[in-house]
Design a protein around this motif. Structure first.
Motif, PDB file in Angstrom:
ATOM      1  N   LEU A   1      19.181   7.669  60.241  1.00  0.00           N
ATOM      2  CA  LEU A   1      19.466   6.705  59.179  1.00  0.00           C
ATOM      3  C   LEU A   1      19.633   5.292  59.737  1.00  0.00           C
ATOM      4  CD1 LEU A   1      19.995   6.100  56.224  1.00  0.00           C
ATOM      5  CD2 LEU A   1      22.400   6.755  56.566  1.00  0.00           C
ATOM      6  N   GLY A   2      20.270   5.162  60.880  1.00  0.00           N
ATOM      7  CA  GLY A   2      20.436   3.846  61.481  1.00  0.00           C
ATOM      8  C   GLY A   2      19.095   3.214  61.818  1.00  0.00           C
ATOM      9  N   GLU A   3      18.157   4.010  62.312  1.00  0.00           N
ATOM     10  CA  GLU A   3      16.830   3.494  62.634  1.00  0.00           C
ATOM     11  C   GLU A   3      16.084   3.088  61.365  1.00  0.00           C
ATOM     12  OE1 GLU A   3      12.874   4.765  65.255  1.00  0.00           O
ATOM     13  OE2 GLU A   3      14.344   6.288  64.664  1.00  0.00           O
ATOM     14  N   ARG A   4      16.218   3.903  60.328  1.00  0.00           N
ATOM     15  CA  ARG A   4      15.551   3.578  59.063  1.00  0.00           C
ATOM     16  C   ARG A   4      16.091   2.273  58.474  1.00  0.00           C
ATOM     17  NH1 ARG A   4      16.343   8.109  55.110  1.00  0.00           N
ATOM     18  NH2 ARG A   4      17.652   9.180  56.610  1.00  0.00           N
ATOM     19  N   LYS A   5      17.367   2.015  58.642  1.00  0.00           N
ATOM     20  CA  LYS A   5      17.959   0.791  58.096  1.00  0.00           C
ATOM     21  C   LYS A   5      17.364  -0.457  58.733  1.00  0.00           C
ATOM     22  CE  LYS A   5      22.566   2.177  56.527  1.00  0.00           C
ATOM     23  NZ  LYS A   5      24.006   1.893  56.680  1.00  0.00           N
ATOM     24  N   HIS A   6      16.954  -0.373  59.979  1.00  0.00           N
ATOM     25  CA  HIS A   6      16.458  -1.547  60.697  1.00  0.00           C
ATOM     26  C   HIS A   6      14.938  -1.571  60.823  1.00  0.00           C
ATOM     27  CE1 HIS A   6      20.717  -1.262  62.083  1.00  0.00           C
ATOM     28  NE2 HIS A   6      20.635  -2.569  62.010  1.00  0.00           N
ATOM     29  N   TRP A   7      14.265  -0.543  60.341  1.00  0.00           N
ATOM     30  CA  TRP A   7      12.836  -0.362  60.602  1.00  0.00           C
ATOM     31  C   TRP A   7      11.998  -1.560  60.156  1.00  0.00           C
ATOM     32  CZ3 TRP A   7      10.423   2.624  63.817  1.00  0.00           C
ATOM     33  CH2 TRP A   7       9.051   2.852  63.691  1.00  0.00           C
ATOM     34  N   TYR A   8      12.247  -2.045  58.936  1.00  0.00           N
ATOM     35  CA  TYR A   8      11.423  -3.122  58.384  1.00  0.00           C
ATOM     36  C   TYR A   8      12.035  -4.515  58.580  1.00  0.00           C
ATOM     37  CZ  TYR A   8       8.435   0.272  55.983  1.00  0.00           C
ATOM     38  OH  TYR A   8       7.552   1.286  55.691  1.00  0.00           O
ATOM     39  N   GLY A   9      13.130  -4.597  59.297  1.00  0.00           N
ATOM     40  CA  GLY A   9      13.829  -5.872  59.413  1.00  0.00           C
ATOM     41  C   GLY A   9      12.969  -7.006  59.920  1.00  0.00           C
ATOM     42  N   SER A  10      12.164  -6.751  60.935  1.00  0.00           N
ATOM     43  CA  SER A  10      11.366  -7.812  61.545  1.00  0.00           C
ATOM     44  C   SER A  10      10.171  -8.219  60.691  1.00  0.00           C
ATOM     45  CB  SER A  10      10.874  -7.379  62.933  1.00  0.00           C
ATOM     46  OG  SER A  10      10.014  -6.251  62.827  1.00  0.00           O
ATOM     47  N   VAL A  11       9.804  -7.391  59.709  1.00  0.00           N
ATOM     48  CA  VAL A  11       8.610  -7.686  58.899  1.00  0.00           C
ATOM     49  C   VAL A  11       8.946  -7.819  57.418  1.00  0.00           C
ATOM     50  CG1 VAL A  11       7.047  -6.576  60.538  1.00  0.00           C
ATOM     51  CG2 VAL A  11       8.021  -5.229  58.647  1.00  0.00           C
ATOM     52  N   ALA A  12      10.234  -7.960  57.094  1.00  0.00           N
ATOM     53  CA  ALA A  12      10.631  -8.002  55.680  1.00  0.00           C
ATOM     54  C   ALA A  12       9.967  -9.158  54.939  1.00  0.00           C
ATOM     55  CB  ALA A  12      12.152  -8.098  55.563  1.00  0.00           C
ATOM     56  N   SER A  13       9.923 -10.318  55.561  1.00  0.00           N
ATOM     57  CA  SER A  13       9.319 -11.488  54.918  1.00  0.00           C
ATOM     58  C   SER A  13       7.819 -11.277  54.712  1.00  0.00           C
ATOM     59  CB  SER A  13       9.560 -12.741  55.766  1.00  0.00           C
ATOM     60  OG  SER A  13       8.977 -13.874  55.167  1.00  0.00           O
ATOM     61  N   ALA A  14       7.146 -10.724  55.719  1.00  0.00           N
ATOM     62  CA  ALA A  14       5.713 -10.437  55.596  1.00  0.00           C
ATOM     63  C   ALA A  14       5.468  -9.398  54.511  1.00  0.00           C
ATOM     64  CB  ALA A  14       5.170  -9.950  56.936  1.00  0.00           C
ATOM     65  N   TYR A  15       6.303  -8.375  54.470  1.00  0.00           N
ATOM     66  CA  TYR A  15       6.217  -7.331  53.444  1.00  0.00           C
ATOM     67  C   TYR A  15       6.287  -7.963  52.056  1.00  0.00           C
ATOM     68  CZ  TYR A  15       7.171  -2.563  51.641  1.00  0.00           C
ATOM     69  OH  TYR A  15       7.109  -1.362  51.003  1.00  0.00           O
ATOM     70  N   ASN A  16       7.227  -8.853  51.880  1.00  0.00           N
ATOM     71  CA  ASN A  16       7.422  -9.527  50.598  1.00  0.00           C
ATOM     72  C   ASN A  16       6.183 -10.344  50.212  1.00  0.00           C
ATOM     73  OD1 ASN A  16       8.989 -10.536  48.335  1.00  0.00           O
ATOM     74  ND2 ASN A  16       9.235 -12.436  49.473  1.00  0.00           N
TER      75      ASN A  16
END
Length: 287
Positions: free
Chosen positions: A26-41
């Motif tokens: 769960l901890g890994e899943r929480k941070h998985w998209y952190g670096s690409v959140a803006s690109a994802y959006n």
């Protein structure tokens, strides 16, 4: 070389690959998209309005229905439901994505974004008319996802799963970059680079079976449609960067891959790419 060397990848279907996601800590899943959140959006495809309207019809959602959304990301699916006046509680475990979701939903006071995983959420039984997951259901352990979703729903409540496949190149254009993948990143599965529509449809139908087999939901309805989009070359590479198999690559390997993909595609296609994706959904009713 291409077809033979890819056989070990193509034998592993998307429904098999995604088991790796739900199995992550769960901890890994929480941070998985952190670096690409803006690109994802910015570059992830939106859900066509016709698809939104159709699931609302099949789910028989009343006006002002209460929706529990699981894994909202930056609110790509949240916004079109919010615009229709539905009351929403949207859970997003990644901090960066949840902050973007709050910004994107600032005009909708009837939407609450919580930076929380579904597994952590304190169950509110029999409260919601629908549970919604937009290209996020595969991140939740099925042993939790079905039972807890059903418990949160009112009698006759609906489970709504939206799916957008990654926009991909046509077959002819993909052949230009096939050798790049085989040389630099053979571990990237086909669904994240180029996969036939028949394979995607087979995976979606498998999800229909899984929903029924859970014994928490019935009357599963599934539909899909194909959509054409145009991306700049830069945005296409940015899109790839938001897909999990690319996130999992070492940074140097990912950068080297993208440099070579960019060179090959620019040489043959220029800076505009015609892509297509499948938008699909499952709607099922609580037993």
């Amino acid at each position: 070389m291409g077809k033979e060397s890819r056989s070990h990848i193509s034998n592993k279907t998307w429904t098999e690959v995604v088991k790796d996601y739900a199995g992550k800590d769960l901890g890994e899943r929480k941070h998985w998209y952190g670096s690409v959140a803006s690109a994802y959006n910015r570059v992830r495809p939106r859900y066509p309005q016709a698809v939104i309207d159709r699931v609302i019809e099949l789910a028989q959602l009343p006006p002002k229905a209460k929706i529990l959304e699981l894994g909202s990301g930056p609110a790509i699916a949240t916004v079109p439901f919010a615009q229709l006046g539905f009351e929403m509680l949207s859970l997003e475990p990644n901090r960066e994505a949840s902050e973007l979701a709050k910004q994107n939903c600032a005009d909708y006071p009837h939407v609450e974004i919580q930076n929380l995983a579904f597994e952590e959420w304190q169950l509110e039984r029999d409260r919601f008319d629908a549970v919604l997951a937009a290209t996020s259901w595969h991140w939740i352990d099925p042993a939790i996802a079905y039972a807890k979703s059903a418990a949160a729903l009112k009698a006759q409540g609906s489970l709504i799963l939206l799916w957008n496949t990654p926009p991909q190149l046509n077959e002819e254009t993909y052949q230009i970059v096939d050798a790049v993948y085989e040389t630099l990143a053979p571990s990237i599965p086909l669904y994240a680079r180029h996969e036939g529509r028949k394979n995607h449809q087979a995976d979606f139908l498998k999800f229909s079976e899984l929903i029924t087999d859970s014994e928490y939901f019935k009357n599963v309805k599934y539909e899909s449609s194909i959509h054409q989009v145009v991306y700049s070359l830069d945005d296409y590479l940015l899109l790839l960067s938001t897909l999990s198999p690319y996130i999992a690559l070492a940074e140097n390997s990912r950068n080297h891959l993208f440099t070579n993909l960019q060179e090959a595609l620019h040489k043959h296609q220029g800076d505009r790419l015609n892509l297509s994706f499948i938008s699909a959904f499952h709607v099922a009713h609580k037993i």
